[in-house]
Design a protein around this motif. Structure first.
Motif, PDB file in Angstrom:
ATOM      1  N   VAL A 659       0.892  -1.174   0.095  1.00 35.78           N
ATOM      2  CA  VAL A 659      -0.026  -0.032   0.082  1.00 35.78           C
ATOM      3  C   VAL A 659       0.857   1.121  -0.054  1.00 35.78           C
ATOM      4  O   VAL A 659       0.725   2.240  -0.689  1.00 35.78           O
ATOM      5  N   LYS A 660       1.861   1.144   0.767  1.00 40.76           N
ATOM      6  CA  LYS A 660       2.870   2.407   0.755  1.00 40.76           C
ATOM      7  C   LYS A 660       3.466   2.613  -0.647  1.00 40.76           C
ATOM      8  O   LYS A 660       3.819   3.642  -1.012  1.00 40.76           O
ATOM      9  N   ALA A 661       3.870   1.590  -1.361  1.00 41.43           N
ATOM     10  CA  ALA A 661       4.354   1.488  -2.617  1.00 41.43           C
ATOM     11  C   ALA A 661       3.214   1.995  -3.916  1.00 41.43           C
ATOM     12  O   ALA A 661       3.832   2.011  -4.886  1.00 41.43           O
ATOM     13  N   GLY A 662       2.099   2.133  -3.292  1.00 43.13           N
ATOM     14  CA  GLY A 662       1.182   2.344  -4.443  1.00 43.13           C
ATOM     15  C   GLY A 662       0.080   1.622  -4.674  1.00 43.13           C
ATOM     16  O   GLY A 662      -0.732   1.942  -5.777  1.00 43.13           O
ATOM     17  N   VAL A 663      -0.224   0.512  -4.166  1.00 44.02           N
ATOM     18  CA  VAL A 663      -1.296  -0.239  -4.410  1.00 44.02           C
ATOM     19  C   VAL A 663      -2.567   0.278  -4.130  1.00 44.02           C
ATOM     20  O   VAL A 663      -2.935   0.769  -2.983  1.00 44.02           O
ATOM     21  N   ALA A 664      -3.519   0.179  -5.368  1.00 44.25           N
ATOM     22  CA  ALA A 664      -5.059   0.897  -4.985  1.00 44.25           C
ATOM     23  C   ALA A 664      -5.877  -0.039  -4.651  1.00 44.25           C
ATOM     24  O   ALA A 664      -6.947   0.433  -4.108  1.00 44.25           O
ATOM     25  N   GLY A 665      -5.583  -1.328  -4.902  1.00 42.66           N
ATOM     26  CA  GLY A 665      -6.598  -2.042  -4.365  1.00 42.66           C
ATOM     27  C   GLY A 665      -6.134  -3.520  -4.618  1.00 42.66           C
ATOM     28  O   GLY A 665      -4.946  -3.702  -5.312  1.00 42.66           O
ATOM     29  N   ILE A 666      -6.922  -4.537  -3.980  1.00 42.20           N
ATOM     30  CA  ILE A 666      -6.282  -5.984  -4.146  1.00 42.20           C
ATOM     31  C   ILE A 666      -7.414  -6.926  -4.656  1.00 42.20           C
ATOM     32  O   ILE A 666      -8.553  -6.684  -4.216  1.00 42.20           O
ATOM     33  N   SER A 667      -7.164  -8.006  -5.396  1.00 35.02           N
ATOM     34  CA  SER A 667      -8.053  -9.141  -5.819  1.00 35.02           C
ATOM     35  C   SER A 667      -7.617 -10.409  -5.328  1.00 35.02           C
ATOM     36  O   SER A 667      -6.512 -10.696  -5.611  1.00 35.02           O
ATOM     37  N   ILE A 668      -8.470 -11.052  -4.546  1.00 35.49           N
ATOM     38  CA  ILE A 668      -7.705 -12.166  -4.052  1.00 35.49           C
ATOM     39  C   ILE A 668      -8.079 -13.448  -4.944  1.00 35.49           C
ATOM     40  O   ILE A 668      -8.984 -13.683  -5.522  1.00 35.49           O
ATOM     41  N   GLY A 669      -7.046 -14.124  -5.258  1.00 36.56           N
ATOM     42  CA  GLY A 669      -7.103 -14.885  -6.394  1.00 36.56           C
ATOM     43  C   GLY A 669      -6.873 -16.349  -5.636  1.00 36.56           C
ATOM     44  O   GLY A 669      -5.726 -16.966  -5.348  1.00 36.56           O
ATOM     45  N   THR A 670      -8.099 -17.023  -5.345  1.00 32.84           N
ATOM     46  CA  THR A 670      -8.030 -18.154  -4.426  1.00 32.84           C
ATOM     47  C   THR A 670      -7.626 -19.428  -4.961  1.00 32.84           C
ATOM     48  O   THR A 670      -7.120 -20.331  -4.042  1.00 32.84           O
ATOM     49  N   ASN A 671      -7.554 -19.437  -6.254  1.00 27.82           N
ATOM     50  CA  ASN A 671      -6.615 -20.580  -6.716  1.00 27.82           C
ATOM     51  C   ASN A 671      -5.503 -21.116  -6.382  1.00 27.82           C
ATOM     52  O   ASN A 671      -5.065 -21.934  -5.959  1.00 27.82           O
ATOM     53  N   ASP A 672      -4.616 -19.683  -6.842  1.00 26.01           N
ATOM     54  CA  ASP A 672      -3.210 -19.728  -6.530  1.00 26.01           C
ATOM     55  C   ASP A 672      -2.986 -19.991  -4.914  1.00 26.01           C
ATOM     56  O   ASP A 672      -2.103 -20.642  -4.515  1.00 26.01           O
ATOM     57  N   LEU A 673      -3.822 -18.876  -4.435  1.00 23.73           N
ATOM     58  CA  LEU A 673      -3.509 -18.830  -2.735  1.00 23.73           C
ATOM     59  C   LEU A 673      -3.736 -20.189  -2.064  1.00 23.73           C
ATOM     60  O   LEU A 673      -2.998 -20.606  -0.991  1.00 23.73           O
ATOM     61  N   THR A 674      -4.956 -20.820  -2.350  1.00 31.97           N
ATOM     62  CA  THR A 674      -4.971 -22.301  -2.067  1.00 31.97           C
ATOM     63  C   THR A 674      -3.971 -23.172  -2.201  1.00 31.97           C
ATOM     64  O   THR A 674      -3.288 -23.949  -1.382  1.00 31.97           O
ATOM     65  N   GLN A 675      -3.251 -23.042  -3.638  1.00 28.08           N
ATOM     66  CA  GLN A 675      -2.111 -24.211  -3.941  1.00 28.08           C
ATOM     67  C   GLN A 675      -1.161 -23.556  -3.171  1.00 28.08           C
ATOM     68  O   GLN A 675      -0.520 -24.814  -2.475  1.00 28.08           O
ATOM     69  N   LEU A 676      -0.672 -22.631  -2.803  1.00 26.08           N
ATOM     70  CA  LEU A 676       0.620 -22.320  -2.265  1.00 26.08           C
ATOM     71  C   LEU A 676       0.341 -22.301  -0.478  1.00 26.08           C
ATOM     72  O   LEU A 676       1.443 -22.685  -0.083  1.00 26.08           O
ATOM     73  N   LEU A 677      -0.585 -22.180  -0.218  1.00 29.94           N
ATOM     74  CA  LEU A 677      -0.777 -22.379   1.306  1.00 29.94           C
ATOM     75  C   LEU A 677      -0.974 -23.826   1.756  1.00 29.94           C
ATOM     76  O   LEU A 677      -0.200 -24.148   2.859  1.00 29.94           O
TER      77      LEU A 677
END
Length: 775
Positions: A659-677
């Motif tokens: 956010v400090k670096a300038g991200v205006a918003g996030i979109s959670i990608g559950t497919n990859d997040l699940t794989q990697l977690l």
């Protein structure tokens, strides 16, 4: 209205008058099974009622060919006509003697609550009724005159819903041939409710706390018990996710101010949701005693109904010892007696019959497919998209519901069954198949069986997804977005009730254009201008169609092995590959081309295109991309937003830095997040049955990301497959404060309704808390 048809006395000749649902229930009740009592308001009563209306001629006519000149493909017109017809029914007067007859009969049960269940049959034998699940809904009501009159009209009016008119027209059925009766039964609060699904492979018993509404609406994950049919032995059992349940609400029973409007804006005005105590969530809803009762009931019904059937059961709360009752019985919607089938996982909805085209070597992609076949293959990578446009269905031996095969099938709107073990060995090339993407079943048909099946199971294969044509939708605060990639779907999708495109998949959008080659090949081959022109044109198509609604373009994110014609690898081939923003740092040529294309769209006057960065591993990668974005002038448009996918688990620790670096918003990608977690490859269907998005670790990560976004003051969306595949988690997403949910077009309507229900429950809870504080 001459008489009511009691379940105890319905005869064979009454079947057309009472409908199939009531008829089958009466058969087993008369044989001594524990069926909830009931009576039927016959289809003749609806005919008599329609004759009293001003538009009775148009109401009972074959609407698509009537003087209304109804174009069912025009969903706006369809909704308008359906709304007018339904309003005429709802505002008409039901003869008081009819209401009194029903009320007098219902009072024999000494109950405060009733349920009205639509019971259909067709007047002609030319057609078979088939699967009408979700077409007409049951309705709960209080046992008094006003509520009975309102609910009677409401149930009748569902026959003229837009989705109903569309269904019958697609099936080629004249509306005059549809007989709609209503089964009326008493309702009591339940300890537990559920299903017994029987087929040749055994019994599957599902159970949840309270009324069965949470299960039928897909809002909870029920407890599941797999039973060996011959012995009754419990082979497997899985504890569900039953965080809330439904019960009857007596608070408005004597409220004289209960208006017509409320009866029809709320789905179930006399039913309320409640949170299940945590200790109960960790318990099975069926005790061993009741589980054995359900198994015994299955054994007994087998002699009556054969090997394949489904029953709904309930255990009412009573003063004495609770007993198990049957509320509904049906033969399975896709059951084809004596025809072998292979079980897999349903990945894309729908059913289709066609010849199998079997590819035994998934590493060698065919040059082309015959049109209209069901593709049977071990696995699929994204570059198969152009081939899949020729297929009407997909069967894969590998993969789960978030695999590439599943995503591509849903994108194209064709049925798919994945994780079918040894599919390429068990299914002969050219075999006639019926695949059921809802149930995850693949049937192998013989020549004579194929003819019978196709005549009796006419499936409405109409649009790639069903347009939203249900009752008038409530307002929702959570934004609903759509995932897209194919320009061919723009015309159909742009008028859906969505707030924009939450995920424009650049990889799938460009596949047909790139012809399986990595875009770097185009640049090395001196075709940069050609590629830029075509990419710019496609981006503008989406921007133009959805303006002023936002379109979030996700920049290219290919793993090296996903393009069969790709030999251009800047890093060794791996499961993750040289993907995401790291690939831009190593070679920014293609990323710069994408930025130029977005800049061209801005120059053409489209300020609704935003950029979504994929698979961001570090703040340094994001900063590199942000500087590139600024260098190409995209931030000169005030409306422009630079977002990132939240799919690499490091984002859970680094989001404040992003956010400090300038991200205006996030979109959670559950497919990859699940794989990697969880270390669970989406292509391994056997693993993802257990290790999926509903895992506590994944849900906790999603909750944390939403909370961190709120703290940082940025929006948080979710665009992975989780909300579409597991709609029960939408309730939690809304409760946690998700800003928007983005799903495939085919999931728009059910997601919209799930969001509306979740928001409605939150409002009710807040109102009750406020009332409690005042008290």
């Amino acid at each position: 209205m001459d008489k009511l048809y009691w379940l105890d006395h319905i005869k064979l000749q009454d079947r057309a008058k009472v409908g199939d649902k009531a008829f089958y229930l009466s058969r087993i009740k008369q044989r001594g099974y524990p069926v909830v009592p009931g009576f039927v308001v016959s289809e003749e009563v609806l005919r008599l009622f329609l004759e009293t209306l001003n538009s009775s001629e148009s109401l009972v006519a074959n609407l698509p060919n009537s003087s209304l000149h109804l174009d069912v493909a025009n969903w706006r017109q369809l909704q308008q006509v359906a709304g007018r017809l339904r309003q005429e029914i709802i505002h008409a007067t039901v003869p008081s003697q009819w209401v009194n007859t029903i009320l007098t009969a219902a009072r024999e049960w000494q109950t405060n609550f009733l349920i009205f269940r639509p019971s259909l049959t067709l007047a002609t034998k030319t057609y078979r009724l088939g699967n009408t699940s979700g077409l007409l809904d049951a309705a709960f009501c209080y046992c008094n005159e006003d509520a009975i009159a309102h609910t009677l009209k409401h149930t009748w009016s569902q026959l003229f819903r837009a989705r109903s008119l569309l269904y019958w027209q697609r099936m080629g059925v004249n509306l005059q041939e549809v007989n709609l009766a209503i089964l009326v039964q008493p309702v009591k609060n339940a300890i537990a409710s559920g299903l017994l699904i029987a087929n040749s492979s055994g019994y599957k018993i599902q159970a949840t706390w309270g009324l069965g509404l949470a299960l039928t609406q897909g809002e909870v994950i029920p407890d599941t018990h797999h039973i060996q049919q011959e012995t009754g032995i419990v082979l497997e059992r899985h504890l569900g996710n039953k965080m809330f349940a439904y019960r009857l609400d007596s608070s408005k029973l004597n409220d004289a101010e209960l208006a017509d409007k409320e009866l029809f804006t709320l789905d179930y005005p006399c039913v309320g949701a409640y949170s299940v105590e945590e200790s109960h969530q960790q318990q099975y809803a069926l005790t061993e005693e009741y589980l054995q009762q359900v198994i015994t009931l299955g054994h007994q019904l087998k002699s009556e109904l054969g090997n394949s059937f489904t029953i709904e059961w309930t255990i009412p709360e009573e003063n004495s010892t609770p007993c198990l009752y049957i509320t509904q019985v049906s033969t399975p919607q896709s059951a084809i007696p004596n025809i072998p089938f292979i079980k897999g996982a349903g990945a894309a909805r729908g059913r289709v019959t066609a010849n199998a085209y079997v590819v035994t070597d998934s590493h060698s992609k065919p040059e082309q497919l015959p049109k209209g076949v069901i593709l049977v293959v071990a696995a699929i990578t994204p570059d198969w998209l152009s081939l899949l446009e020729q297929a009407v269905g997909i069967v894969t031996a590998q993969g789960g519901v978030t695999s590439h095969a599943a995503i591509l099938a849903r994108e194209l709107g064709i049925p798919a069954v994945v994780n079918v073990a040894d599919a390429t060995l068990l299914i002969p090339n050219g075999e006639r198949l019926l695949i059921d993407g809802d149930r995850g079943e693949v049937y192998l048909l013989k020549a004579d069986e194929a003819t019978t099946v196709e005549n009796s199971h006419q499936q409405p294969l109409t649009l790639p997804f069903q347009p939203v044509v249900s009752r008038q939708m409530p307002m929702i605060a959570t934004q609903l977005l759509v995932n897209l990639s194919q320009p061919s779907l723009i015309e159909q999708v742009q008028n859906l009730p969505v707030d924009g495109v939450g995920l424009l998949r650049s990889e799938l959008m460009l596949l047909s254009l790139l012809k399986g080659q990595h875009p770097n090949f185009w640049l090395l081959d001196g075709r940069k201008s050609e590629l830029l022109e075509q990419l710019s044109e496609q981006i503008v198509q989406f921007a133009r169609a959805f303006a002023p609604r936002p379109v979030f373009y996700r920049s290219l994110d290919w793993r090296s092995h996903e393009l069969s014609a790709n030999n251009f690898q800047s890093a060794p081939q791996s499961i993750l590959g040289d993907r995401g923003t790291l690939s831009y740092v190593r070679n920014s040529d293609v990323f710069e081309l994408e930025l130029t294309a977005i800049a061209n769209a801005q120059k053409d006057g489209y300020d609704n295109i935003h950029l979504l960065l994929p698979f961001v591993r570090s703040v340094a990668e994001f900063t590199f991309c942000r500087q590139k974005v600024e260098q190409f002038g995209l931030t000169q448009i005030p409306q422009f937003q630079l977002w990132m996918m939240a799919e690499v688990p490091s984002v859970l620790f680094l989001l404040p830095e992003y956010v400090k670096a300038g991200v205006a918003g996030i979109s959670i990608g559950t497919n990859d997040l699940t794989q990697l977690l969880l270390g669970a490859d989406r292509e391994q269907g056997d693993i993802t049955k257990v290790l999926n998005e509903r895992h506590p670790a994944v849900m906790a990560a999603i909750a944390q990301l939403i909370q961190m976004s709120q703290t940082a003051g940025i929006p948080c969306s979710i665009c992975g497959q989780a909300p579409a595949i597991y709609p029960e988690i939408i309730d939690q997403l809304v409760q946690w404060g998700i800003t928007s949910i983005s799903v495939e077009p085919e999931a728009v309507e059910r997601t919209y309704q799930a969001i509306a229900r979740a928001e409605h429950r939150l409002l009710l809870q807040a109102a009750r808390r406020q009332m409690g504080q005042r008290g």
